[in-house]
Write an enzyme that holds these catalytic residues in place. Structure first.
Site, short mmCIF file in Angstrom:
data_model
loop_
_atom_site.label_atom_id
_atom_site.label_comp_id
_atom_site.label_asym_id
_atom_site.label_seq_id
_atom_site.Cartn_x
_atom_site.Cartn_y
_atom_site.Cartn_z
CB ILE A 15 86.24 9.12 24.03
CG1 ILE A 15 87.04 8.86 25.29
CG2 ILE A 15 86.99 8.60 22.80
CD1 ILE A 15 87.22 7.38 25.62
NE ARG A 35 71.17 8.04 24.41
CZ ARG A 35 71.05 7.13 25.38
NH1 ARG A 35 70.23 6.10 25.23
NH2 ARG A 35 71.76 7.24 26.49
CE1 TYR A 141 81.31 0.25 28.33
CE2 TYR A 141 83.32 -0.78 29.13
CZ TYR A 141 82.68 0.25 28.46
OH TYR A 141 83.43 1.29 27.93
CE LYS A 145 82.56 -0.20 25.04
NZ LYS A 145 82.35 0.80 23.96
#
Length: 235
Positions: A15, A35, A141, A145
């Site tokens: 995305i 990274r 997660y 979020k």
């Protein structure tokens, strides 16, 4: 068309890459963090781990040197380490929250400096349908979020009087590497819960981000924009 300085974390794949490329096609100057894997031609690749404040500052400094003060921030970088709650340890929980939520705080705090000076800015935070719905095995997660929504709305309240908006995009099932590894049964179940009967493309998510960063959305702040074909509404 005015070319803006855009900074996309985790913009080297999925995305994030679709978002970065959409801004580049729009004529903007785009820096993406990675990274170690670099980024496609046409994008400024800056190495950065968002769990390090020093690396975040260095990445912004490099982007500012090449493109000028950051005007649009897309906080997209994140990781997932799913495991049932009974096996979730503090280290695994903390790693995901640090990357997905605290990392977004780090880049937002750094981006706010030039935006406040210029009295204009756009911040877009990449959340997920799990941020409001939760998910089995995804307590870390989902918590991170969900936290992005509170973070963005706090930024919207604080910085709105200085011309800075902050919004959230909450994708559902998106055709990325993440769902390619998903069990077929689970994939079919989730697709069946969407009203359109298919996953989103990364480009469809990117279009929502591009709109929030544009002048047509100048009066939109503190919003959560679902890009999930109704997945968050339930079966």
């Amino acid at each position: 068309m005015v070319s803006r300085s855009v900074f996309v974390t985790g913009g080297n794949r999925g995305i994030g890459l679709a978002v970065a490329q959409a801004f580049a096609r729009n004529g903007d100057r785009v820096a993406v963090t990675h990274r170690g894997s670099g980024a496609p031609a046409g994008l400024l690749a800056v190495r950065c781990d968002v769990t390090s404040s020093d690396q975040v500052d260095a990445a912004f400094t490099e982007a500012e040197r090449e493109h000028g003060p950051v005007e649009v921030l897309v906080a997209n970088a994140g990781i997932a380490e799913d495991v049932p709650l009974v096996r979730m340890d503090e280290d695994r929980f903390g790693r995901v929250v640090d990357a997905d939520l605290t990392g977004a705080f780090r880049v937002a705090a750094r981006a706010s400096r030039p935006m406040l000076r210029n009295r204009w800015g756009r911040m877009i935070f990449m959340s997920s349908v799990l941020g409001t719905e939760g998910g089995k095995g995804a307590s870390n997660y989902a918590a991170a979020k969900a936290g992005l929504i509170g973070l963005a709305r706090s930024v919207a309240r604080e910085l709105g009087p200085r011309g800075v908006t902050a919004n959230v995009v909450a994708p559902g099932l998106v055709e990325t590497e993440l769902i390619k590894d998903m069990a077929d049964e689970r994939r079919r179940e989730l697709i069946g819960r969407t009203f359109l009967g298919r996953p989103a493309t990364p480009e469809e998510v990117a279009s929502a981000v591009l709109w929030l960063a544009g002048e047509d959305a100048r009066y939109v702040t503190g919003a959560v924009i679902p890009v999930d074909a109704g997945l968050a509404l339930g079966a």
